[in-house]
Scaffold this motif. Structure first.
Motif, PDB file in Angstrom:
ATOM      1  N   PRO A  16       0.508   1.600  18.164  1.00 30.50           N
ATOM      2  CA  PRO A  16       1.364   0.514  17.684  1.00 30.50           C
ATOM      3  C   PRO A  16       0.572  -0.718  17.252  1.00 30.50           C
ATOM      4  O   PRO A  16       0.928  -1.376  16.273  1.00 30.50           O
ATOM      5  CB  PRO A  16       2.261   0.203  18.889  1.00 30.50           C
ATOM      6  N   THR A  17      -0.502  -1.035  17.975  1.00 29.76           N
ATOM      7  CA  THR A  17      -1.315  -2.197  17.613  1.00 29.76           C
ATOM      8  C   THR A  17      -1.977  -1.993  16.261  1.00 29.76           C
ATOM      9  O   THR A  17      -1.999  -2.889  15.418  1.00 29.76           O
ATOM     10  CB  THR A  17      -2.382  -2.456  18.693  1.00 29.76           C
ATOM     11  N   ALA A  18      -2.511  -0.783  16.038  1.00 31.92           N
ATOM     12  CA  ALA A  18      -3.143  -0.482  14.757  1.00 31.92           C
ATOM     13  C   ALA A  18      -2.132  -0.519  13.620  1.00 31.92           C
ATOM     14  O   ALA A  18      -2.401  -1.063  12.541  1.00 31.92           O
ATOM     15  CB  ALA A  18      -3.818   0.892  14.817  1.00 31.92           C
ATOM     16  N   ALA A  19      -0.951   0.052  13.847  1.00 32.52           N
ATOM     17  CA  ALA A  19       0.075   0.079  12.810  1.00 32.52           C
ATOM     18  C   ALA A  19       0.546  -1.323  12.456  1.00 32.52           C
ATOM     19  O   ALA A  19       0.744  -1.659  11.289  1.00 32.52           O
ATOM     20  CB  ALA A  19       1.257   0.936  13.270  1.00 32.52           C
ATOM     21  N   GLU A  20       0.707  -2.157  13.469  1.00 26.62           N
ATOM     22  CA  GLU A  20       1.154  -3.530  13.233  1.00 26.62           C
ATOM     23  C   GLU A  20       0.121  -4.311  12.427  1.00 26.62           C
ATOM     24  O   GLU A  20       0.459  -5.094  11.542  1.00 26.62           O
ATOM     25  CB  GLU A  20       1.406  -4.219  14.571  1.00 26.62           C
ATOM     26  N   ALA A  21      -1.153  -4.069  12.725  1.00 29.03           N
ATOM     27  CA  ALA A  21      -2.222  -4.829  12.071  1.00 29.03           C
ATOM     28  C   ALA A  21      -2.543  -4.320  10.675  1.00 29.03           C
ATOM     29  O   ALA A  21      -2.931  -5.110   9.799  1.00 29.03           O
ATOM     30  CB  ALA A  21      -3.481  -4.778  12.930  1.00 29.03           C
ATOM     31  N   MET A  22      -2.395  -3.017  10.436  1.00 27.17           N
ATOM     32  CA  MET A  22      -2.911  -2.428   9.204  1.00 27.17           C
ATOM     33  C   MET A  22      -1.848  -1.994   8.200  1.00 27.17           C
ATOM     34  O   MET A  22      -2.186  -1.659   7.054  1.00 27.17           O
ATOM     35  CB  MET A  22      -3.781  -1.212   9.549  1.00 27.17           C
ATOM     36  N   SER A  23      -0.567  -1.981   8.580  1.00 23.60           N
ATOM     37  CA  SER A  23       0.451  -1.406   7.698  1.00 23.60           C
ATOM     38  C   SER A  23       0.749  -2.263   6.478  1.00 23.60           C
ATOM     39  O   SER A  23       1.335  -1.784   5.510  1.00 23.60           O
ATOM     40  CB  SER A  23       1.746  -1.147   8.473  1.00 23.60           C
ATOM     41  N   GLY A  24       0.360  -3.521   6.495  1.00 24.12           N
ATOM     42  CA  GLY A  24       0.521  -4.358   5.308  1.00 24.12           C
ATOM     43  C   GLY A  24       1.913  -4.946   5.166  1.00 24.12           C
ATOM     44  O   GLY A  24       2.772  -4.802   6.032  1.00 24.12           O
ATOM     45  N   THR A  25       2.137  -5.567   4.028  1.00 22.18           N
ATOM     46  CA  THR A  25       3.392  -6.284   3.783  1.00 22.18           C
ATOM     47  C   THR A  25       4.267  -5.527   2.793  1.00 22.18           C
ATOM     48  O   THR A  25       3.823  -4.619   2.099  1.00 22.18           O
ATOM     49  CB  THR A  25       3.100  -7.686   3.225  1.00 22.18           C
ATOM     50  N   THR A  26       5.530  -5.923   2.729  1.00 18.71           N
ATOM     51  CA  THR A  26       6.471  -5.341   1.780  1.00 18.71           C
ATOM     52  C   THR A  26       6.323  -6.020   0.430  1.00 18.71           C
ATOM     53  O   THR A  26       6.343  -7.245   0.333  1.00 18.71           O
ATOM     54  CB  THR A  26       7.911  -5.504   2.283  1.00 18.71           C
ATOM     55  N   GLU A  27       6.170  -5.209  -0.609  1.00 23.83           N
ATOM     56  CA  GLU A  27       6.021  -5.748  -1.956  1.00 23.83           C
ATOM     57  C   GLU A  27       7.375  -5.976  -2.613  1.00 23.83           C
ATOM     58  O   GLU A  27       7.590  -6.969  -3.298  1.00 23.83           O
ATOM     59  CB  GLU A  27       5.183  -4.787  -2.805  1.00 23.83           C
TER      60      GLU A  27
ATOM     61  N   THR B 123       0.858  -1.189   0.000  1.00 25.23           N
ATOM     62  CA  THR B 123       0.000   0.000   0.000  1.00 25.23           C
ATOM     63  C   THR B 123       0.887   1.229   0.000  1.00 25.23           C
ATOM     64  O   THR B 123       1.515   1.549   1.000  1.00 25.23           O
ATOM     65  CB  THR B 123      -0.917   0.022   1.242  1.00 25.23           C
ATOM     66  N   VAL B 124       0.945   1.933  -1.143  1.00 25.40           N
ATOM     67  CA  VAL B 124       1.853   3.075  -1.243  1.00 25.40           C
ATOM     68  C   VAL B 124       1.178   4.372  -0.809  1.00 25.40           C
ATOM     69  O   VAL B 124       1.855   5.363  -0.559  1.00 25.40           O
ATOM     70  CB  VAL B 124       2.402   3.233  -2.681  1.00 25.40           C
ATOM     71  N   GLU B 125      -0.148   4.403  -0.717  1.00 25.05           N
ATOM     72  CA  GLU B 125      -0.842   5.602  -0.229  1.00 25.05           C
ATOM     73  C   GLU B 125      -0.819   5.597   1.300  1.00 25.05           C
ATOM     74  O   GLU B 125      -1.841   5.457   1.969  1.00 25.05           O
ATOM     75  CB  GLU B 125      -2.273   5.645  -0.775  1.00 25.05           C
ATOM     76  N   ALA B 126       0.376   5.743   1.841  1.00 25.77           N
ATOM     77  CA  ALA B 126       0.589   5.553   3.274  1.00 25.77           C
ATOM     78  C   ALA B 126      -0.061   6.639   4.118  1.00 25.77           C
ATOM     79  O   ALA B 126      -0.465   6.389   5.253  1.00 25.77           O
ATOM     80  CB  ALA B 126       2.086   5.478   3.573  1.00 25.77           C
ATOM     81  N   SER B 127      -0.157   7.871   3.604  1.00 23.16           N
ATOM     82  CA  SER B 127      -0.790   8.939   4.378  1.00 23.16           C
ATOM     83  C   SER B 127      -2.261   8.642   4.607  1.00 23.16           C
ATOM     84  O   SER B 127      -2.787   8.818   5.718  1.00 23.16           O
ATOM     85  CB  SER B 127      -0.633  10.284   3.656  1.00 23.16           C
ATOM     86  N   SER B 128      -2.932   8.190   3.563  1.00 26.53           N
ATOM     87  CA  SER B 128      -4.349   7.837   3.699  1.00 26.53           C
ATOM     88  C   SER B 128      -4.518   6.665   4.650  1.00 26.53           C
ATOM     89  O   SER B 128      -5.452   6.633   5.465  1.00 26.53           O
ATOM     90  CB  SER B 128      -4.938   7.491   2.324  1.00 26.53           C
ATOM     91  N   LEU B 129      -3.607   5.698   4.567  1.00 26.64           N
ATOM     92  CA  LEU B 129      -3.678   4.546   5.456  1.00 26.64           C
ATOM     93  C   LEU B 129      -3.454   4.972   6.903  1.00 26.64           C
ATOM     94  O   LEU B 129      -4.137   4.494   7.823  1.00 26.64           O
ATOM     95  CB  LEU B 129      -2.646   3.502   5.040  1.00 26.64           C
TER      96      LEU B 129
END
Length: 307
Positions: free
Chosen positions: A253-264, A230-236
């Motif tokens: 931190p819990t939200a960031a860990e769960a929602m930040s997604g994976t590395t492409e 997910t490259v639209e990181a500001s919206s995320l």
């Protein structure tokens, strides 16, 4: 007076709810919570889970903005200190106004202005074949003056070392290298002054789609460059603020860990090119200090003409 100032609220705090009038004007549901967010760059830091000093977000957008998270408030010439969306930390943020703006300027001015994706891919491929140093060209990417680390509104862009042997791919690569060298320089200044070691950049924004640019940044900085799915990181990051406010997660931190997604994609620095860029960086550091007086004399001359 204090009563003239707005009430401060931490990101993720519910500020109120959508009223009847607001619902009629926006088509949002009456009673929808309105949650405090943060700045776009800092929200991006949350969006890519850059909540530890070892990871920095790197927005390769119109401007190039990078942020390193810290729990300690510090100021310095090489960065601007911004509040983190976590509400209990800060970002040491670098800012270069000439990012993809500069690339678009080059394409429109020097490469015929053709927006076709195939033209860009061919130029990128040709530039990738040019050796480190772009055939002896060094670019100072201050097309929009310079913020960090020199804070000089009179600074301008500069291409040093041009000869008749240079072609469009040399110029294109020199601009990519100039921006990368600038980022390596200011990141190194932050590391030296703060004692923080950055291990990786998370590249976001349109420029992060360029494999060549990511490789040059990795080679100039000596750091891994990751590109998230997910490259639209500001919206995320803004969505994470809403998720905390809605009670879906207990903290940032819990939200960031769960929602930040994976590395492409992940780009490792090449040791051989890294060594060459380290030599070039030492030359790059000398360019602006030697041109500063010239820039200010040119600015004064231009103002006298305009008057």
């Amino acid at each position: 007076e204090p009563e003239r100032l707005p009430r401060a609220a931490a990101p993720g705090t519910i500020l109120g709810c959508v009223t009847d009038d607001a619902a009629a004007a926006t088509s949002l549901l009456i009673g929808t919570p309105v949650v405090a967010g943060g700045g776009d760059g800092q929200a991006a830091g949350w969006g890519v889970n850059a909540l530890s000093p070892g990871r920095s977000y790197l927005n390769l957008g119109t401007a190039v903005v990078a942020g390193i998270h810290s729990s300690e408030y510090r100021t310095g010439q090489a960065w601007r200190t911004m509040g983190s969306c976590t509400s209990d930390g800060y970002y040491y943020e670098t800012s270069l106004r000439s990012g993809t703006f500069l690339i678009d300027w080059f394409l429109n001015t020097w490469a015929g202005g053709n927006p076709d994706a195939e033209v860009r891919r061919r130029l990128e491929s040709d530039a990738a074949a040019v050796p480190v140093g772009s055939g002896g060209i060094l670019a100072l990417p201050y097309w929009g003056a310079v913020m960090t680390p020199y804070w000089d509104q009179e600074a301008r862009g500069c291409l040093v070392g041009l000869t008749g042997a240079h072609r469009t791919p040399h110029l294109y690569r020199a601009l990519l290298e100039g921006i990368a060298l600038e980022q390596a320089m200011v990141t190194g200044m932050i590391e030296q002054e703060s004692g923080i070691e950055v291990r990786e950049f998370v590249g976001i924004g349109g420029g992060a789609a360029s494999g060549l640019w990511r490789q040059i940044i990795a080679d100039t900085s000596g750091k891994v460059v990751k590109r998230p799915r997910t490259v639209e990181a500001s919206s995320l990051g803004a969505a994470m603020c809403a998720a905390v406010g809605a009670g879906w997660f207990s903290d940032v931190p819990t939200a960031a860990e769960a929602m930040s997604g994976t590395t492409e994609q992940e780009t490792e620095p090449c040791p051989e090119r890294r060594e060459r860029y380290a030599q070039l960086l030492e030359i790059y550091r000398e360019v602006y200090p030697q041109l500063r007086q010239t820039y200010h004399k040119l600015a004064a001359f231009q103002k006298s003409i305009e008057l």
